[in-house]
Design an enzyme around this catalytic site. Structure first.
Site, PDB file in Angstrom:
ATOM      1  N   CYS A  42       0.599  -1.196  -0.156  1.00  0.00           N
ATOM      2  CA  CYS A  42      -0.083   0.253  -0.193  1.00  0.00           C
ATOM      3  C   CYS A  42       0.390   0.772  -0.129  1.00  0.00           C
ATOM      4  O   CYS A  42       1.639   1.276   0.964  1.00  0.00           O
ATOM      5  CB  CYS A  42      -1.057   0.147   1.030  1.00  0.00           C
ATOM      6  SG  CYS A  42      -2.402   1.260   0.949  1.00  0.00           S
ATOM      7  N   CYS A  72      -5.329   0.548  -1.863  1.00  0.00           N
ATOM      8  CA  CYS A  72      -4.424  -0.982  -1.964  1.00  0.00           C
ATOM      9  C   CYS A  72      -5.709  -2.036  -1.887  1.00  0.00           C
ATOM     10  O   CYS A  72      -5.286  -3.024  -2.541  1.00  0.00           O
ATOM     11  CB  CYS A  72      -3.409  -1.168  -1.221  1.00  0.00           C
ATOM     12  SG  CYS A  72      -4.409  -2.133   0.137  1.00  0.00           S
ATOM     13  N   TRP A 435       3.657 -42.135 -16.830  1.00  0.00           N
ATOM     14  CA  TRP A 435       3.744 -40.491 -17.292  1.00  0.00           C
ATOM     15  C   TRP A 435       2.434 -39.752 -17.251  1.00  0.00           C
ATOM     16  O   TRP A 435       1.914 -38.130 -16.797  1.00  0.00           O
ATOM     17  CB  TRP A 435       4.598 -40.787 -18.515  1.00  0.00           C
ATOM     18  CG  TRP A 435       4.667 -39.383 -18.731  1.00  0.00           C
ATOM     19  CD1 TRP A 435       5.937 -38.363 -19.001  1.00  0.00           C
ATOM     20  CD2 TRP A 435       3.438 -38.510 -19.907  1.00  0.00           C
ATOM     21  NE1 TRP A 435       5.301 -37.302 -19.604  1.00  0.00           N
ATOM     22  CE2 TRP A 435       4.134 -36.680 -20.304  1.00  0.00           C
ATOM     23  CE3 TRP A 435       2.131 -38.206 -20.614  1.00  0.00           C
ATOM     24  CZ2 TRP A 435       3.768 -36.009 -20.776  1.00  0.00           C
ATOM     25  CZ3 TRP A 435       1.839 -37.084 -21.106  1.00  0.00           C
ATOM     26  CH2 TRP A 435       2.735 -36.369 -21.429  1.00  0.00           C
ATOM     27  N   TYR A 439       1.033 -36.743 -15.335  1.00  0.00           N
ATOM     28  CA  TYR A 439       1.310 -35.282 -15.940  1.00  0.00           C
ATOM     29  C   TYR A 439      -0.623 -34.921 -15.161  1.00  0.00           C
ATOM     30  O   TYR A 439      -0.509 -32.984 -15.724  1.00  0.00           O
ATOM     31  CB  TYR A 439       1.315 -35.377 -17.709  1.00  0.00           C
ATOM     32  CG  TYR A 439       0.948 -34.462 -18.415  1.00  0.00           C
ATOM     33  CD1 TYR A 439       1.995 -33.483 -18.970  1.00  0.00           C
ATOM     34  CD2 TYR A 439      -0.246 -33.713 -18.954  1.00  0.00           C
ATOM     35  CE1 TYR A 439       1.629 -32.169 -19.674  1.00  0.00           C
ATOM     36  CE2 TYR A 439      -0.574 -32.721 -19.812  1.00  0.00           C
ATOM     37  CZ  TYR A 439       0.239 -31.758 -19.611  1.00  0.00           C
ATOM     38  OH  TYR A 439       0.102 -30.541 -21.114  1.00  0.00           O
ATOM     39  N   ASP A 455       9.857 -39.462 -18.716  1.00  0.00           N
ATOM     40  CA  ASP A 455       9.789 -38.354 -19.582  1.00  0.00           C
ATOM     41  C   ASP A 455      11.112 -37.793 -20.081  1.00  0.00           C
ATOM     42  O   ASP A 455      11.535 -37.971 -19.561  1.00  0.00           O
ATOM     43  CB  ASP A 455       9.344 -36.814 -19.339  1.00  0.00           C
ATOM     44  CG  ASP A 455       9.328 -36.044 -20.012  1.00  0.00           C
ATOM     45  OD1 ASP A 455       7.824 -36.079 -20.535  1.00  0.00           O
ATOM     46  OD2 ASP A 455      10.315 -35.624 -20.698  1.00  0.00           O
TER      47      ASP A 455
END
Length: 509
Positions: A42, A72, A435, A439, A455
């Site tokens: 602020c 703010c 995998w 993911y 990977d």
């Protein structure tokens, strides 16, 4: 005075004096002489130390009867990053999942029945929910929800011309009278007072935009290039020059699914993203904003993450973990991306959308964003041959149908359980290997500490030249980046992509 041992005046006041942006959203300061609470950044005159109280959240500050600063604007602060999950702290995990659920879901105004629903969703009693939530967040679930609603209303009042009755409705209040009473009681002013001398942030079309702030640094180009490489024609468009993203989506509102489009643009000067929803999804803006923040990882704490990654983050500080706006869509993309290039996965996804997706409602579509991703209900009744005809191997077609039929009852879909439990659930489905499951968790759950060690690109990036690491050695090398291994994945993928691009450029010359 502070709310916890971690928020002592000795630690926070120097950051307040420096207006240190690294702490924006991580805590707020209440000023006893004014009754107002502010962000650490602020720009008003810094209060005396003896007049300051420090709080870990806006809800805590409001529970202590401080009202938000009009300069703010605490409602614009990025939210505190999600703490790393621990098997030794299951209650904390449940409390964090409860907060995420409150951010996304819609609740009756009194919240009573809603808390029973939330407790049932988590598999605990409402009494236990209240206890663990209070221990983690310092406020009850109802106090947390009330703060969320009031701050959203404050932003809508400040940044749009929306009638006050509509603001009350969009923020989750059952009536204008209830909203006016709650606003006046908590903030000690009438909602209309925020409209005096109002200066709106408008788009080029003259429509109001909402600000989504973040903590710098932010590797914006890296994030946009990652999304652009995977963008499905008709579903999303990424404009790298304008730093703008447009995409279609569905969002739940009052028991119904709304379909529409959103546009997000990174501000050229300030650490914020401008959100412009189309009219069809405006009613669900309360649920939409947290989802979009997770998609772009706007609440990440880059100083902490980059410090953990060390030298790996030096080339690209502020890397973010792209999440998703639809876990089912992300799951389908993960399956289609198994053992193929990013470009090939995008081609398959485009065919999938063209065959099974729906057109956006009239008036919501553009030339580049005009379709919706197929719903789980549509794929659940699809035949394997229909999907396989698109060039998708039968094993993956079966996996897509199995995922759709498990929706939305799976742990992954509901956002419940531990990473280990969800990984086990996903890998038990046909056609989903480690995998793919990793993911899905990394991006579908925005999980910060996931590393798909199988990977090929990651293995190559971590291996010395001409000495490829074994899977166990890859795991050991990645352990140095915990608890932010997902961010290490993005850094390593980025490094590999830039190296490939440089090689292609050399060949052209």
């Amino acid at each position: 005075m502070s709310t916890s041992p971690d928020l002592s005046a000795e630690l926070c006041y120097p950051a307040l004096l420096a207006r240190d942006a690294r702490f924006d959203g991580r805590w707020f300061v209440g000023v006893t002489s004014t009754g107002v609470y502010c962000r650490p950044i602020c720009r008003v005159r810094t209060p005396k130390a003896e007049n300051c109280r420090f709080f870990g959240s806006a809800a805590l500050a409001e529970a202590a009867r401080f009202r938000p600063c009009l300069k703010c604007r605490p409602e614009l602060a990025p939210r505190a990053g999600r703490p790393a999950w621990s098997v030794m702290d299951a209650s904390r995990t449940l409390a964090q999942q409860a907060a995420a659920w409150l951010d996304q879901a819609e609740w009756a105004e009194d919240g009573a029945g809603s808390m029973e629903q939330l407790a049932a969703h988590l598999g605990i009693t409402s009494r236990h929910l209240r206890r663990i939530f209070l221990a983690e967040h310092g406020v009850t679930p109802l106090q947390y929800l009330q703060t969320r609603r009031l701050l959203l209303a404050k932003q809508l009042l400040s940044d749009t011309r929306m009638p006050i009755a509509e603001v009350a409705h969009h923020a989750g209040f059952g009536s204008l009278r209830r909203f006016n009473a709650a606003f006046a009681e908590q903030y000690r002013l009438q909602p209309s007072a925020l409209r005096r001398g109002q200066s709106l942030n408008l788009s080029a079309c003259g429509e109001p935009r909402l600000a989504l702030n973040y903590r710098p640094p932010f590797a914006v180009d890296a994030l946009l290039q990652f999304l652009a490489a995977r963008a499905i024609p008709g579903i999303e468009e990424v404009d790298l020059a304008e730093r703008r993203i447009s995409r279609s989506l569905r969002v739940r509102h009052q028991g119904e699914w709304l379909a529409g489009r959103v546009e997000l643009q990174f501000d050229a000067q300030l650490p914020r993203v401008w959100l412009l929803p189309c009219s069809a999804v405006w009613p669900a803006v309360a649920s939409l904003m947290p989802s979009l923040r997770r998609w772009l990882d706007l609440d990440a704490e880059p100083a902490t993450i980059d410090g953990c990654l060390g030298a790996l983050a030096q080339a690209e500080p502020g890397m973010r973990l792209p999440g998703c706006v639809d876990r089912y869509e992300l799951a389908v993309r993960a399956v289609l991306g198994q053992q193929v290039t990013v470009a090939a996965a995008r081609t398959l996804a485009s065919r999938f959308v063209e065959r099974f997706g729906e057109a956006l409602p009239e008036g919501q579509a553009t030339a580049t964003v005009h379709r919706l991703f197929p719903s789980p209900a549509r794929i659940a009744i699809a035949a394997v041959d229909e999907i396989a005809a698109l060039g998708i191997i039968r094993r993956r077609a079966e996996a897509l149908i199995a995922l759709a039929r498990a929706w939305p009852g799976s742990r992954f879909a509901a956002g419940l359980g531990t990473p280990a439990e969800v990984l086990a659930e996903l890998q038990a489905m046909p056609g989903l290997g480690p995998w793919t499951a990793q993911y899905m968790l990394m991006r579908g759950w925005s999980w910060p500490d996931m590393f798909p060690e199988a990977d090929v690109v990651l293995r190559k990036q971590l291996s010395p030249p001409d000495a490829p690491l074994k899977p166990r050695e890859v795991q050991q090398a990645a352990a140095a980046f915990a608890p932010y291994r997902s961010y290490a994945v993005l850094q390593l993928w980025r490094r590999a992509a830039l190296a490939d691009a440089a090689k292609k450029e050399e060949k052209k010359q």
